[in-house]
Scaffold this motif. Structure first.
Motif, mmCIF file in Angstrom:
data_model
loop_
_atom_site.group_PDB
_atom_site.id
_atom_site.type_symbol
_atom_site.label_atom_id
_atom_site.label_comp_id
_atom_site.label_asym_id
_atom_site.label_seq_id
_atom_site.Cartn_x
_atom_site.Cartn_y
_atom_site.Cartn_z
ATOM 1 N N ALA A 182 -25.225 25.257 47.721
ATOM 2 C CA ALA A 182 -23.962 25.989 47.584
ATOM 3 C C ALA A 182 -22.913 25.103 46.925
ATOM 4 C CB ALA A 182 -23.484 26.475 48.948
ATOM 5 N N ILE A 183 -22.798 25.192 45.605
ATOM 6 C CA ILE A 183 -21.812 24.422 44.850
ATOM 7 C C ILE A 183 -20.543 25.257 44.732
ATOM 8 C CG2 ILE A 183 -21.297 23.299 42.659
ATOM 9 C CD1 ILE A 183 -24.291 22.903 42.278
ATOM 10 N N GLY A 184 -19.464 24.771 45.297
ATOM 11 C CA GLY A 184 -18.249 25.548 45.375
ATOM 12 C C GLY A 184 -17.332 25.392 44.169
ATOM 13 N N PHE A 185 -16.409 26.321 44.032
ATOM 14 C CA PHE A 185 -15.269 26.315 43.106
ATOM 15 C C PHE A 185 -15.625 26.644 41.657
ATOM 16 C CE2 PHE A 185 -13.081 24.236 46.568
ATOM 17 C CZ PHE A 185 -11.809 24.762 46.462
ATOM 18 N N VAL A 186 -16.891 26.555 41.254
ATOM 19 C CA VAL A 186 -17.219 26.870 39.861
ATOM 20 C C VAL A 186 -16.933 28.341 39.574
ATOM 21 C CG1 VAL A 186 -19.023 26.905 38.103
ATOM 22 C CG2 VAL A 186 -18.984 25.084 39.812
ATOM 23 N N GLY A 187 -17.445 29.219 40.431
ATOM 24 C CA GLY A 187 -17.257 30.645 40.225
ATOM 25 C C GLY A 187 -15.873 31.142 40.560
ATOM 26 N N LEU A 188 -15.055 30.320 41.190
ATOM 27 C CA LEU A 188 -13.682 30.710 41.517
ATOM 28 C C LEU A 188 -12.705 30.250 40.449
ATOM 29 C CD1 LEU A 188 -11.541 31.820 43.486
ATOM 30 C CD2 LEU A 188 -11.572 29.588 44.624
ATOM 31 N N VAL A 189 -12.792 29.002 40.054
ATOM 32 C CA VAL A 189 -11.793 28.402 39.163
ATOM 33 C C VAL A 189 -12.048 28.740 37.695
ATOM 34 C CG1 VAL A 189 -10.854 26.219 38.331
ATOM 35 C CG2 VAL A 189 -11.275 26.545 40.765
ATOM 36 N N VAL A 190 -13.304 28.655 37.254
ATOM 37 C CA VAL A 190 -13.585 28.810 35.828
ATOM 38 C C VAL A 190 -13.126 30.160 35.279
ATOM 39 C CG1 VAL A 190 -15.429 28.940 34.105
ATOM 40 C CG2 VAL A 190 -15.443 27.110 35.814
ATOM 41 N N PRO A 191 -13.414 31.302 35.950
ATOM 42 C CA PRO A 191 -12.922 32.574 35.394
ATOM 43 C C PRO A 191 -11.403 32.627 35.263
ATOM 44 C CG PRO A 191 -14.631 32.992 37.023
ATOM 45 C CD PRO A 191 -14.297 31.531 37.113
ATOM 46 N N HIS A 192 -10.675 32.063 36.234
ATOM 47 C CA HIS A 192 -9.213 32.059 36.157
ATOM 48 C C HIS A 192 -8.739 31.201 34.981
ATOM 49 C CE1 HIS A 192 -8.127 34.354 39.702
ATOM 50 N NE2 HIS A 192 -9.034 33.695 40.404
ATOM 51 N N ALA A 193 -9.354 30.049 34.789
ATOM 52 C CA ALA A 193 -8.961 29.179 33.678
ATOM 53 C C ALA A 193 -9.244 29.844 32.340
ATOM 54 C CB ALA A 193 -9.696 27.846 33.782
ATOM 55 N N VAL A 194 -10.381 30.516 32.230
ATOM 56 C CA VAL A 194 -10.758 31.154 30.974
ATOM 57 C C VAL A 194 -9.824 32.320 30.649
ATOM 58 C CG1 VAL A 194 -12.580 32.512 29.858
ATOM 59 C CG2 VAL A 194 -13.147 30.402 31.063
ATOM 60 N N ARG A 195 -9.351 33.016 31.673
ATOM 61 C CA ARG A 195 -8.420 34.127 31.423
ATOM 62 C C ARG A 195 -7.153 33.662 30.703
ATOM 63 N NH1 ARG A 195 -10.285 35.740 36.624
ATOM 64 N NH2 ARG A 195 -11.448 37.711 36.489
ATOM 65 N N LEU A 196 -6.739 32.422 30.946
ATOM 66 C CA LEU A 196 -5.564 31.902 30.254
ATOM 67 C C LEU A 196 -5.813 31.744 28.760
ATOM 68 C CD1 LEU A 196 -4.445 29.131 32.781
ATOM 69 C CD2 LEU A 196 -3.514 31.438 32.536
ATOM 70 N N LEU A 197 -7.097 31.598 28.375
ATOM 71 C CA LEU A 197 -7.439 31.391 26.971
ATOM 72 C C LEU A 197 -7.730 32.692 26.235
ATOM 73 C CD1 LEU A 197 -9.850 28.328 27.306
ATOM 74 C CD2 LEU A 197 -7.445 28.292 26.646
ATOM 75 N N VAL A 198 -8.469 33.596 26.887
ATOM 76 C CA VAL A 198 -8.964 34.789 26.171
ATOM 77 C C VAL A 198 -8.430 36.089 26.728
ATOM 78 C CG1 VAL A 198 -11.078 33.579 25.512
ATOM 79 C CG2 VAL A 198 -11.061 34.964 27.588
ATOM 80 N N GLY A 199 -7.656 36.052 27.811
ATOM 81 C CA GLY A 199 -7.127 37.284 28.370
ATOM 82 C C GLY A 199 -8.065 37.917 29.380
ATOM 83 N N GLU A 200 -7.787 39.178 29.719
ATOM 84 C CA GLU A 200 -8.482 39.862 30.807
ATOM 85 C C GLU A 200 -9.691 40.679 30.348
ATOM 86 O OE1 GLU A 200 -7.758 39.591 33.962
ATOM 87 O OE2 GLU A 200 -5.860 38.513 33.867
ATOM 88 N N ARG A 201 -9.828 40.938 29.057
ATOM 89 C CA ARG A 201 -10.924 41.794 28.595
ATOM 90 C C ARG A 201 -12.266 41.109 28.807
ATOM 91 N NH1 ARG A 201 -9.473 45.865 25.139
ATOM 92 N NH2 ARG A 201 -11.632 46.538 25.478
ATOM 93 N N HIS A 202 -13.154 41.807 29.539
ATOM 94 C CA HIS A 202 -14.379 41.162 30.010
ATOM 95 C C HIS A 202 -15.420 40.945 28.916
ATOM 96 C CE1 HIS A 202 -12.648 42.176 33.934
ATOM 97 N NE2 HIS A 202 -13.403 41.206 34.395
ATOM 98 N N HIS A 203 -15.356 41.680 27.812
ATOM 99 C CA HIS A 203 -16.335 41.432 26.758
ATOM 100 C C HIS A 203 -16.105 40.064 26.114
ATOM 101 C CE1 HIS A 203 -12.998 42.862 24.247
ATOM 102 N NE2 HIS A 203 -13.596 42.260 23.233
ATOM 103 N N ARG A 204 -14.897 39.531 26.225
ATOM 104 C CA ARG A 204 -14.629 38.154 25.787
ATOM 105 C C ARG A 204 -14.713 37.181 26.953
ATOM 106 N NH1 ARG A 204 -10.378 40.772 22.800
ATOM 107 N NH2 ARG A 204 -8.934 40.230 24.470
#
Length: 336
Positions: free
Chosen positions: A261-283
Motif C-alpha cells: 500500500a503505497i500512499g499519496f500517489v493516487g491522491l496528490v498526482v491528480p490534483h497536481a496535474v489538474r493545475l497543468l491541464v485543467g479538469e477535462r478527463h480526456h487530458r
C-alpha cells in the motif's frame, strides 16, 4: 510528449544507480543489444556487442529493470485510479484505496507472512483486496442497485477500519522476528523484491484496465456535475458508476498485490496535474498516468539509493513528499 520523454530518461538514469558502476551509455547499448538479438541472429554482426559483463547484465536486467518497470507501472495505475475515484465520488480526498482495497490486501498479505508463506503473498493480497471490494460494494448498494457517492465513501471507510483492526490483531498476536519486519515493509509499500512476473503483472494491469478507464473521459466529466446532470447528458449513472468503481478497484488490487500500500500517489498526482491541464478527463487521465509513473519511479529510486546500503520502504518517501505537496495544493485552491 515531454512527460513521456522524461519518463524514458528517468528510467534509464534509475537503471545506472547502485553499487555496480554502470554508465547510461552502457545501459542503452545493452538494451539495444538484447532487443536486436530478438530479431537478428546473435553474432551476425547486425547487433552491437553487449558492453556489460555477465554479472553486470544480471544486475541490470534481472535486478534493477523489473523494479523500474514495476515502479512506473504502479505509479501510473495508482494515479489513474485516484483520478477516477475523485471524479466518481466528487470527493477531492478520494484515493485508490477508498473502497477498503488496501486494507483487504493487507489482511491477506499479513496472514500469509505470519504463516511463513511469503511466496503466496501476491495472490493472498489480491484475494483480500477483492474480498474488501465485494464487501464495500455490498454495503454501499442501496435499493434498486444504486451507488451514491456518500454511501460508497462511508462503506469504504467502514471496511478499511475493519481490515486495519484485523491486521493489528494478527500482528499483535502472531508476528515475531523476521515476519514482523516483512509485514512492516509490505504495509509501508516496497518494490524491493520486484521480479519480472510481478512487474509485468503491474504493467499489464495498468495498460489494459488503465486504457479502459482513460477512454471514459467524457463519462467522468459528466459525473463531476452530479448524478442528475450526468443522467440528463445520457449517462447510465448506476451502471457506469458500478463499472468504473469496480475497474478502478480491480486495478488498485492488482497493483497493491505487487507493491504493497503505497500512499499519496493516487491522491496528490491528480490534483497536481489538474493545475497543468485543467479538469477535462480526456487530458487529465493520460497526463496523470505519466506523472504518477515519474513520481513513483523517482521516489523508489530515492528509497533505494539515498541511504545506501540501507533501503527505505518507498511509502515513507511518497508520504514525506506527498503530504507537504498536498498541503500546498490545498492552500492554493483555498486562495483561488
Amino acid at each position: 510528449m515531454v512527460l513521456l520523454t522524461l519518463l524514458v530518461v528517468v528510467a534509464g538514469w534509475a537503471l545506472t544507480l547502485g553499487q555496480a558502476d554502470i554508465s547510461t551509455a552502457q545501459v542503452w547499448t545493452s538494451a539495444w543489444h538484447h532487443a536486436c538479438s530478438l530479431v537478428a541472429q546473435p553474432g551476425s554482426g547486425m547487433c552491437p556487442a553487449n558492453p556489460l559483463t555477465t554479472i553486470q547484465d544480471a544486475i541490470i536486467w534481472a535486478g534493477r529493470a523489473p523494479r523500474v518497470v514495476g515502479a512506473a507501472a504502479v505509479g501510473a495505475g495508482l494515479a489513474l485510479a485516484g483520478a477516477v475515484m475523485q471524479a466518481l465520488t466528487r470527493n477531492p480526498l478520494a484515493d485508490p484505496y477508498l473502497l477498503g482495497v488496501s486494507s483487504g490486501a493487507s489482511v491477506g498479505a499479513v496472514l500469509v507472512l505470519v504463516l511463513g508463506l511469503a511466496a503466496a503473498l501476491p495472490v493472498a493480497a489480491f484475494a483480500g483486496a477483492m474480498a474488501a471490494l465485494v464487501l464495500t460494494l455490498a454495503l454501499a448498494t442501496g435499493r434498486g442497485g444504486g451507488l451514491s457517492p456518500v454511501r460508497t465513501v462511508l462503506a469504504g471507510v467502514a471496511v478499511a477500519q475493519v481490515g486495519s483492526a484485523v491486521v493489528s490483531f494478527v500482528i499483535f498476536w502472531s508476528a515475531t522476528g523476521d515476519s514482523y519486519r516483512e509485514i512492516l515493509t509490505w504495509l509501508m509499500g516496497s518494490l524491493g523484491g520486484a521480479t519480472w512476473p510481478e512487474a509485468l503483472t503491474a504493467l499489464g494491469a495498468t495498460a489494459v484496465i488503465g486504457t479502459v478507464l482513460a477512454a471514459q473521459g467524457r463519462t467522468l466529466d459528466a459525473f463531476t456535475f452530479g448524478d442528475v446532470s450526468a443522467a440528463s447528458l445520457g449517462i447510465a449513472v448506476t451502471r457506469s458508476r458500478w463499472v468504473l468503481l469496480s475497474a478502478a478497484a480491480l486495478l488498485t488490487g492488482l497493483l497493491v498485490s505487487v507493491s504493497g500500500a503505497i500512499g499519496f500517489v493516487g491522491l496528490v498526482v491528480p490534483h497536481a496535474v489538474r493545475l497543468l491541464v485543467g479538469e477535462r478527463h480526456h487530458r487529465l487521465l493520460p497526463v496523470a498516468a505519466l506523472a504518477g509513473a515519474i513520481f513513483l519511479l523517482l521516489a523508489d529510486t530515492g528509497a533505494r539509493s539515498l541511504f545506501e546500503p540501507r533501503e527505505l520502504p518507498v511509502g515513507i518517501l511518497t508520504a514525506a513528499i506527498g503530504a507537504p505537496v498536498f498541503a500546498v495544493l490545498l492552500r492554493r485552491r483555498a486562495s483561488a
